[in-house]
Design a protein around this motif. Sequence first.
Motif, PDB file in Angstrom:
ATOM      1  N   PHE A  75       0.593  -4.439  10.058  1.00 27.68           N
ATOM      2  CA  PHE A  75       2.037  -4.570   9.807  1.00 27.68           C
ATOM      3  C   PHE A  75       2.763  -5.039  11.070  1.00 27.68           C
ATOM      4  CE2 PHE A  75       6.326  -2.865   9.683  1.00 27.68           C
ATOM      5  CZ  PHE A  75       6.758  -3.139   8.386  1.00 27.68           C
TER       6      PHE A  75
ATOM      7  N   ARG B 233       9.280  -4.504   5.389  1.00 24.61           N
ATOM      8  CA  ARG B 233       8.769  -3.581   4.362  1.00 24.61           C
ATOM      9  C   ARG B 233       8.536  -4.321   3.051  1.00 24.61           C
ATOM     10  NH1 ARG B 233      11.135   2.328   2.385  1.00 24.61           N
ATOM     11  NH2 ARG B 233       9.728   2.501   0.564  1.00 24.61           N
TER      12      ARG B 233
ATOM     13  N   TYR C  29       5.346  -6.301   3.128  1.00 23.05           N
ATOM     14  CA  TYR C  29       4.173  -5.437   3.025  1.00 23.05           C
ATOM     15  C   TYR C  29       3.972  -4.955   1.601  1.00 23.05           C
ATOM     16  CZ  TYR C  29       0.961  -1.564   3.658  1.00 23.05           C
ATOM     17  OH  TYR C  29      -0.114  -0.723   3.547  1.00 23.05           O
ATOM     18  N   GLU C  30       5.066  -4.601   0.931  1.00 26.41           N
ATOM     19  CA  GLU C  30       4.966  -4.124  -0.455  1.00 26.41           C
ATOM     20  C   GLU C  30       4.407  -5.226  -1.363  1.00 26.41           C
ATOM     21  OE1 GLU C  30       5.183  -1.212  -1.344  1.00 26.41           O
ATOM     22  OE2 GLU C  30       6.583  -0.083  -0.111  1.00 26.41           O
TER      23      GLU C  30
ATOM     24  N   ARG D 141       0.744  -5.346  -0.768  1.00 29.53           N
ATOM     25  CA  ARG D 141       0.089  -4.170  -1.337  1.00 29.53           C
ATOM     26  C   ARG D 141      -0.082  -4.280  -2.840  1.00 29.53           C
ATOM     27  NH1 ARG D 141       1.621   1.034  -3.256  1.00 29.53           N
ATOM     28  NH2 ARG D 141      -0.067   2.537  -2.838  1.00 29.53           N
TER      29      ARG D 141
ATOM     30  N   CYS E  50       0.252   3.215   0.845  1.00 31.33           N
ATOM     31  CA  CYS E  50       1.686   3.037   0.596  1.00 31.33           C
ATOM     32  C   CYS E  50       2.464   3.019   1.912  1.00 31.33           C
ATOM     33  CB  CYS E  50       2.204   4.144  -0.331  1.00 31.33           C
ATOM     34  SG  CYS E  50       2.152   5.794   0.393  1.00 31.33           S
ATOM     35  N   TYR E  51       3.667   2.497   1.856  1.00 31.01           N
ATOM     36  CA  TYR E  51       4.477   2.309   3.061  1.00 31.01           C
ATOM     37  C   TYR E  51       4.783   3.641   3.746  1.00 31.01           C
ATOM     38  CZ  TYR E  51       8.220   0.697   6.129  1.00 31.01           C
ATOM     39  OH  TYR E  51       9.008   0.409   7.219  1.00 31.01           O
TER      40      TYR E  51
ATOM     41  N   LEU F 185       2.329   4.536   6.305  1.00 28.97           N
ATOM     42  CA  LEU F 185       2.508   3.799   7.558  1.00 28.97           C
ATOM     43  C   LEU F 185       3.541   4.482   8.440  1.00 28.97           C
ATOM     44  CD1 LEU F 185       0.997   1.623   5.855  1.00 28.97           C
ATOM     45  CD2 LEU F 185       2.380  -0.079   7.032  1.00 28.97           C
TER      46      LEU F 185
END
Length: 262
Positions: A189, A196, A199-200, A203, A212-213, A216
């Motif tokens: 990341f 965010r 990244y989502e 994912r 899941c975030y 992190l």
Amino acid sequence: MDSSASDSPGSSGKKLVTRQFLYGKMQSQKLSTMDEKLAYLENYLLSSYGDTEENIEQLKVNINYFKTAMRQKWSEAHRKEDRFIKLNHSWLNGTFEIPIQDQNRPGRPSRSFIESSDRSKRRKPEVIRSAAENSILIYAAQSTLRTKGLRNASEILKEITKSPTIAQKYKSELGKPNILKPQEALAMFIEADLTRQQYEIIRETNKSVYPCYDKLLDAKKECYPPEQLIKVTSLYAESTLQSLIDNSYAPFNVLSGSTCNY
């Protein structure tokens, strides 16, 4: 004739090697018993020269004669190599006939194993399987892999053939996805400078791989010194040097699975 393999002069469909060559071939494998050595030799000859049904049948006959004579002479020498060689010097210098396909003979030329049809590929290993025990075949495969420089593959083969349970564990591990630890996902990341939302989106492609975030964020908090070791005033903020060092290396300890004291 010397102890190495060589074509016979003007041969038509056969190759002559000395029995010394065959003896040296099987002795080079460092197997523990004479039966194992003879099985290896039979394996080697059938896989190397058994390119037609006719050759295989004739080769089996010749091999059986050699095996019978070898066992008898080995027993007469009381299973002592130096005595065996001394008593059978003339016999070892004699020849062993290997039938090979006549290159001048009409018909389809022989193909290598890779070039053979699926039917031929199934047939050729069957000849080898019927001639040797599983343990000898496995040992031969391990030795071949080591000879080719594939030491890791040889070690894995040795492990998975110890028991069905170990083989099943290897198979299960190979089928598992490469799940990222929260610390690994956090490193990705930061390195990729993701938001965010980005990244989502990543994912969503495989939720079983990317944590899941929130995980992190927890991993990020683990990089901070403990609150009791942080002092903040209106003029400055400070923490102990040891806590900063410990938390700087903490992610590396988690990723490597080790614990280090600094």
